[in-house]
Scaffold this motif. Structure first.
Motif, short mmCIF file in Angstrom:
data_model
loop_
_atom_site.label_atom_id
_atom_site.label_comp_id
_atom_site.label_asym_id
_atom_site.label_seq_id
_atom_site.Cartn_x
_atom_site.Cartn_y
_atom_site.Cartn_z
N LYS A 1 16.61 -6.87 -18.66
CA LYS A 1 16.52 -7.54 -19.95
C LYS A 1 15.07 -7.86 -20.30
CE LYS A 1 21.15 -9.61 -19.91
NZ LYS A 1 21.64 -8.75 -21.01
N THR A 2 14.30 -8.27 -19.29
CA THR A 2 12.88 -8.57 -19.52
C THR A 2 12.12 -7.32 -19.91
OG1 THR A 2 13.00 -10.39 -17.91
CG2 THR A 2 10.80 -9.60 -18.50
N MET A 3 12.39 -6.21 -19.20
CA MET A 3 11.69 -4.96 -19.50
C MET A 3 12.11 -4.40 -20.86
SD MET A 3 9.40 -2.81 -18.96
CE MET A 3 8.78 -3.61 -17.48
N GLU A 4 13.36 -4.60 -21.23
CA GLU A 4 13.80 -4.17 -22.57
C GLU A 4 12.99 -4.86 -23.66
OE1 GLU A 4 18.52 -2.98 -21.88
OE2 GLU A 4 17.97 -5.07 -22.31
N LYS A 5 12.68 -6.15 -23.44
CA LYS A 5 11.86 -6.87 -24.41
C LYS A 5 10.45 -6.28 -24.47
CE LYS A 5 14.16 -11.37 -23.89
NZ LYS A 5 14.00 -12.79 -23.47
N LEU A 6 9.88 -6.00 -23.31
CA LEU A 6 8.52 -5.44 -23.27
C LEU A 6 8.47 -4.06 -23.93
CD1 LEU A 6 7.50 -6.51 -19.66
CD2 LEU A 6 6.27 -7.15 -21.75
N GLU B 1 9.08 2.20 -16.77
CA GLU B 1 9.69 1.14 -15.97
C GLU B 1 11.12 0.87 -16.41
OE1 GLU B 1 8.62 -0.89 -13.25
OE2 GLU B 1 7.29 0.84 -13.10
N LEU B 2 11.38 0.95 -17.71
CA LEU B 2 12.73 0.73 -18.20
C LEU B 2 13.66 1.83 -17.70
CD1 LEU B 2 14.63 -0.95 -19.94
CD2 LEU B 2 13.97 0.46 -21.91
N ALA B 3 13.20 3.08 -17.72
CA ALA B 3 14.02 4.20 -17.24
C ALA B 3 14.36 4.02 -15.77
CB ALA B 3 13.27 5.52 -17.45
N ILE B 4 13.36 3.67 -14.96
CA ILE B 4 13.60 3.51 -13.52
C ILE B 4 14.47 2.29 -13.25
CG2 ILE B 4 12.44 3.01 -11.32
CD1 ILE B 4 10.17 4.85 -12.24
N SER B 5 14.31 1.22 -14.07
CA SER B 5 15.16 0.03 -13.90
C SER B 5 16.62 0.36 -14.18
CB SER B 5 14.69 -1.08 -14.84
OG SER B 5 13.40 -1.53 -14.49
N THR C 1 18.43 8.46 -21.53
CA THR C 1 17.73 8.24 -22.80
C THR C 1 16.33 7.69 -22.56
OG1 THR C 1 19.84 7.78 -23.91
CG2 THR C 1 17.84 7.01 -25.01
N ALA C 2 16.23 6.72 -21.63
CA ALA C 2 14.93 6.11 -21.35
C ALA C 2 13.98 7.09 -20.68
CB ALA C 2 15.13 4.88 -20.46
N PHE C 3 14.49 7.92 -19.78
CA PHE C 3 13.63 8.93 -19.14
C PHE C 3 13.07 9.90 -20.20
CE2 PHE C 3 15.61 8.08 -14.87
CZ PHE C 3 14.42 7.87 -14.19
N ARG C 4 13.93 10.30 -21.13
CA ARG C 4 13.48 11.22 -22.18
C ARG C 4 12.41 10.57 -23.06
NH1 ARG C 4 19.74 12.94 -23.25
NH2 ARG C 4 19.82 14.66 -21.74
N THR D 1 12.17 11.25 -9.81
CA THR D 1 13.30 10.35 -10.08
C THR D 1 14.08 10.82 -11.30
OG1 THR D 1 11.94 8.54 -9.21
CG2 THR D 1 13.96 7.94 -10.34
N TYR D 2 13.36 11.27 -12.32
CA TYR D 2 13.99 11.82 -13.53
C TYR D 2 14.90 12.99 -13.16
CZ TYR D 2 13.95 13.71 -18.40
OH TYR D 2 14.28 14.16 -19.65
N SER D 3 14.42 13.87 -12.28
CA SER D 3 15.23 15.03 -11.88
C SER D 3 16.50 14.62 -11.12
CB SER D 3 14.40 16.00 -11.02
OG SER D 3 14.19 15.50 -9.72
N ILE D 4 16.38 13.56 -10.29
CA ILE D 4 17.56 13.08 -9.55
C ILE D 4 18.60 12.54 -10.52
CG2 ILE D 4 18.38 11.37 -7.88
CD1 ILE D 4 15.64 11.61 -6.48
N ASN D 5 18.14 11.81 -11.54
CA ASN D 5 19.07 11.30 -12.55
C ASN D 5 19.74 12.45 -13.31
OD1 ASN D 5 19.89 8.58 -13.84
ND2 ASN D 5 19.50 9.91 -15.60
#
Length: 464
Positions: free
Chosen positions: A126-131, A144-148, A160-163, A178-182
């Protein structure tokens, strides 16, 4: 640093950054988020705890903070807490600062980092979504949001966040991996394959520094191109890996586990598509061995080559289950020798029933799996040279029935071919207990012609 975090990754506390990274990426591929989410989460948290605080990202981010002397002091205290990884103190100070000064970027950033380290991933997201929302031009927050999301198991949101982060220019090795693993966990194989080709291109510019990342990319490419049934990508990555072995020869000795992972991925992929034949895989192994000098390391690759033979035969669709069983049964073993002898007689008898229709399968074994064929070679030659199959069957049955008395239930040969099972009283014994078999025909002399019709003396043929 908590000792438990290193134990989760299977490392000692003195493990360096490279060892930590190796262990992490090996484990997340083994315990993927869709297969074992709890174990995956434990691995990810341990990795975050170990690697956190080694670099102060805030210096690069140029964090905004209130233009107030005391607020700047708080930022300094938060930086100190981050260096010693005092997560609880970071969270407490950041929350108090926000209550006074509002949600300034600097306070939100340290709050996010502290929440993440404390394992409060829901609050951290939630904090990172704000940032990410308030500072859309900062690609770091998108990453950071994608990895979170990924860490929390929100894989659809993570895609969506990784893209978004990728489109914002994020390309560091850990992000791409990490993107590839997702992508793999969501079945977006083409997207994951493209990420890994880009990762491989980046790492090959500095193999000394990024050898592990390159080998990890090869493993991922083989797994995903195989799962996607993309023969174009699959053949391309195999060719690329062969040339990579030569280009990276100076560094191969240090990365045995990763190299075995790559070759193992090629071997496993044979189950899913028209992968390289066994000879091709063994040639790749030989290429690797040529650049190694340590005797123990060479021994590991010799053992692995033997495993490749075994695994290759077990997954070869050209061979029936019986042919594989026959080869296994004829190999030497420390098992009970009497039981081993009985099982060998059993497969020999069953082979007689399938002969010569099954001959082509053993031709494949001879050509492709010589290490296994050497154990059945003598019997194959006997079958090929025997003029009287019935006589050979009688000889084998004489021994087989002696062992069958002690077998619980119906022996495999008689279960498959019940018409061959002798009727009650047909087998004659000298006594009612474990007696000797009583001969009904004249005994064949050792130097007499073998009755099977091979032309050899009995002692050199069926009388061995």
């Amino acid at each position: 640093m908590a000792k438990k975090d290193y134990e989760v990754l299977g490392l000692s506390e003195d493990a360096d950054e490279k060892a930590v990274k190796r262990a992490y990426f090996r484990l997340v591929r083994q315990f993927s988020p869709e297969k074992d989410p709890e174990r995956f989460q434990e691995i990810r948290e341990a990795y975050e705890n170990i690697t956190s605080g080694k670099e102060d990202e805030s210096k690069e981010l140029m964090l905004e903070a209130p233009d107030d002397p005391y607020a700047r002091k708080i930022i300094g205290w938060l930086q100190d807490a981050m260096r010693v990884q005092d997560a609880k103190r970071m969270v407490k100070m950041a929350e108090e600062a926000i209550s006074v000064y509002g949600e300034a970027e600097g306070f939100l950033f340290y709050l996010y980092r502290g929440q993440n380290w404390c394992g409060n991933l829901g609050k951290a997201i939630k904090t990172m979504e704000k940032l990410a929302k308030r500072f859309p031009d900062k690609a770091y927050y998108k990453k950071e949001l994608a990895i979170s999301y990924f860490d929390r198991g929100y894989y659809n949101k993570a895609m969506t966040a990784f893209r978004d982060a990728y489109n914002a220019g994020v390309r560091d090795n850990e992000f791409l991996s990490t993107y590839s693993i997702n992508c793999q966990s969501r079945g977006e194989f083409r997207e994951g394959i493209n990420c890994l080709w880009e990762l491989l291109d980046q790492t090959e510019k500095n193999l000394k520094e990024y050898m592990y990342d390159a080998l990890n990319a090869f493993t991922g490419l083989i797994m995903m191109s195989s799962a996607a049934k993309s023969s174009t990508d699959y053949e391309k990555v195999i060719r690329h890996f062969e040339s990579f072995i030569e280009e990276s020869s100076l560094y191969l000795e240090e990365y045995q586990e990763e190299l075995i992972n790559v070759v193992g991925a090629i071997l496993v992929s044979r189950k899913y598509q028209d992968a390289p034949d066994l000879k091709k895989i063994l040639k790749i192994i030989e290429k690797i061995r040529r650049h190694l000098s340590d005797k123990e390391t060479l021994k590991i690759w010799d053992e692995f080559a033997s495993y490749v033979h075994l695994f290759g035969m077990e997954t070869d669709n050209r061979l029936s289950d019986f042919t594989k069983e026959m080869c296994r049964a004829m190999e030497p073993d420390d098992e009970d020798p009497e039981f081993r002898r009985f099982m060998q007689l059993d497969v020999k008898l069953r082979l007689l029933e399938k002969w010569p229709d099954i001959r082509k399968e053993f031709d494949v074994v001879r050509e492709e799996y010589p290490d296994s064929y050497k154990f059945v070679k003598d019997y194959m030659e006997l079958l090929n040279n025997t003029a009287d199959i019935n006589r050979l069957r009688e000889k084998l049955l004489k021994d087989y029935n002696r062992y069958a008395v002690y077998y619980e239930g119906i022996p495999p040969y008689y279960e498959e071919y019940p018409q061959r099972q002798p009727k009650t009283g047909e087998i004659q014994w000298d006594s009612d207990e474990n007696g000797a078999y009583r001969r009904t025909n004249k005994k064949i002399g050792r130097n007499d012609p073998c009755p099977c019709g091979s032309g050899k003396k009995y002692k050199n043929c069926c009388g061995k």
